[in-house]
Each structure stands twice: as C-alpha cells, then as structure tokens.
Design a protein around this motif. Structure first.
Motif, PDB file in Angstrom:
ATOM      1  N   LEU A  97      43.835  13.141 -64.002  1.00  0.00           N
ATOM      2  CA  LEU A  97      43.400  11.748 -64.010  1.00  0.00           C
ATOM      3  C   LEU A  97      43.749  11.013 -62.724  1.00  0.00           C
ATOM      4  N   HIS A  98      44.709  11.515 -61.968  1.00  0.00           N
ATOM      5  CA  HIS A  98      45.088  10.873 -60.712  1.00  0.00           C
ATOM      6  C   HIS A  98      44.003  11.026 -59.652  1.00  0.00           C
ATOM      7  N   ARG A  99      43.082  11.962 -59.861  1.00  0.00           N
ATOM      8  CA  ARG A  99      42.003  12.182 -58.903  1.00  0.00           C
ATOM      9  C   ARG A  99      40.776  11.337 -59.210  1.00  0.00           C
ATOM     10  N   LEU A 100      40.852  10.542 -60.270  1.00  0.00           N
ATOM     11  CA  LEU A 100      39.700   9.751 -60.690  1.00  0.00           C
ATOM     12  C   LEU A 100      39.759   8.329 -60.163  1.00  0.00           C
ATOM     13  N   ASN A 101      38.614   7.805 -59.870  1.00  0.00           N
ATOM     14  CA  ASN A 101      38.483   6.388 -59.594  1.00  0.00           C
ATOM     15  C   ASN A 101      38.669   5.669 -60.936  1.00  0.00           C
ATOM     16  N   PRO A 102      39.580   4.719 -61.052  1.00  0.00           N
ATOM     17  CA  PRO A 102      39.813   4.020 -62.328  1.00  0.00           C
ATOM     18  C   PRO A 102      38.551   3.389 -62.913  1.00  0.00           C
ATOM     19  N   ALA A 103      37.586   3.080 -62.062  1.00  0.00           N
ATOM     20  CA  ALA A 103      36.342   2.492 -62.555  1.00  0.00           C
ATOM     21  C   ALA A 103      35.580   3.458 -63.458  1.00  0.00           C
ATOM     22  N   LEU A 104      35.777   4.754 -63.267  1.00  0.00           N
ATOM     23  CA  LEU A 104      35.099   5.732 -64.122  1.00  0.00           C
ATOM     24  C   LEU A 104      35.575   5.613 -65.566  1.00  0.00           C
ATOM     25  N   LEU A 105      36.881   5.448 -65.761  1.00  0.00           N
ATOM     26  CA  LEU A 105      37.391   5.254 -67.118  1.00  0.00           C
ATOM     27  C   LEU A 105      36.888   3.940 -67.702  1.00  0.00           C
ATOM     28  N   LEU A 106      36.859   2.900 -66.897  1.00  0.00           N
ATOM     29  CA  LEU A 106      36.398   1.596 -67.370  1.00  0.00           C
ATOM     30  C   LEU A 106      34.927   1.649 -67.779  1.00  0.00           C
ATOM     31  N   LYS A 107      34.172   2.518 -67.149  1.00  0.00           N
ATOM     32  CA  LYS A 107      32.754   2.678 -67.478  1.00  0.00           C
ATOM     33  C   LYS A 107      32.563   3.049 -68.958  1.00  0.00           C
ATOM     34  N   TYR A 108      33.522   3.825 -69.512  1.00  0.00           N
ATOM     35  CA  TYR A 108      33.381   4.337 -70.872  1.00  0.00           C
ATOM     36  C   TYR A 108      34.338   3.729 -71.889  1.00  0.00           C
ATOM     37  N   THR A 111      39.208  -0.822 -71.964  1.00  0.00           N
ATOM     38  CA  THR A 111      40.315  -1.287 -71.133  1.00  0.00           C
ATOM     39  C   THR A 111      40.516  -0.505 -69.849  1.00  0.00           C
ATOM     40  N   GLY A 112      39.788   0.543 -69.630  1.00  0.00           N
ATOM     41  CA  GLY A 112      40.020   1.376 -68.457  1.00  0.00           C
ATOM     42  C   GLY A 112      41.123   2.393 -68.683  1.00  0.00           C
ATOM     43  N   LYS A 113      41.579   2.490 -69.916  1.00  0.00           N
ATOM     44  CA  LYS A 113      42.602   3.464 -70.296  1.00  0.00           C
ATOM     45  C   LYS A 113      41.922   4.540 -71.144  1.00  0.00           C
TER      46      LYS A 113
END
Length: 140
Positions: A97-108, A111-113
C-alpha cells in the motif's frame, strides 16, 4: 473449471511483519502444488485476499481460512467462475500500500482508508486490478 474468490478477515492477534512473511512463504510454497494463484493485502489488522484456481482447490483453501483461529469476521466479497486468471503471475503476490497514490483508495472508499467491510466486492475487485496496474504488487 477456474474460479476467483475474494474475502476479507480480521486478524485475531496483532500480526507482525514476521507473521505476514511466514504466511506469504507458506502460500508461495503450497500454492503451485494446488494450482492456486492470487494476491494478499494486509493493513491495520485486516486481510483482503484474492485466490484463483480450480474450484475444488480454492473452495478447500477458503474453508481452511474460515476455520483458522487466526482469522475472525471472515466475509466473502466475491466469487465467480472465470475463463482466465487475472493474477496468474503470482503464486501469492503481496500488495504494498505504500506504493499507491492515496487518491486510488479514495476513488473506491468513503474515507481513503482500505476497509473491505465498507466497500463492495465489485469495488474491491476493481481496486485490486488498479493496484496491479499501478505496480503496487511485490511479486512472487
């Protein structure tokens, strides 16, 4: 017949990096024999895993996971028959998960978590596909 299964669970005890490494090592040793491939993501005490392979092998593995005392709150997020594997390159890849842009999690997520208990199975499947495309998988 090939199937893809995605589930989430909570760890019953604090899982440390050494525990996760042991889980991945065991999966990478046993999965080729059983014809299983997939990805594992662990964060904040929560596992999300995708398993692909023959229906009997994947179902048997999922049954062992459900009965494993190290897991609780196991939920099935997705189960489908597939014509081909999406994660054939990994006996068990690990999501970093450290290699991901946080916006990718927020997309789905709200809360972005990463919380698979609040994200649909379809959204989790799409997120895993994007994680692969983004190069967030440690191969093996």
């Amino acid at each position: 017949m090939l199937v893809r299964l995605m589930y989430a669970s909570r760890a019953t005890a604090a899982t440390v990096d050494g525990d996760l490494a042991a889980i991945l090592k065991s999966s990478r040793e046993h999965n080729p024999v059983e014809g299983i491939t997939g990805l594992l993501c662990y964060t904040g005490g929560v596992f999300v895993q995708v398993l692909e392979g023959g229906r009997n092998a994947v179902n048997a593995r999922y049954k062992r996971i459900v009965e494993d005392p190290r897991h609780r709150d196991v939920i099935l997020l997705a189960y489908e028959e597939i014509a081909e594997r999406a994660f054939a390159g990994w006996t068990m890849g690990q999501v970093n998960l450290h290699r991901l842009n946080p916006a990718l999690l927020l997309k789905y997520s709200e809360t972005g978590k990463l919380d698979p208990y609040t994200i649909s199975g379809a959204a989790m499947s799409a997120l895993f596909s994007e994680m692969c495309a983004a190069g967030a998988i440690t191969a093996s």
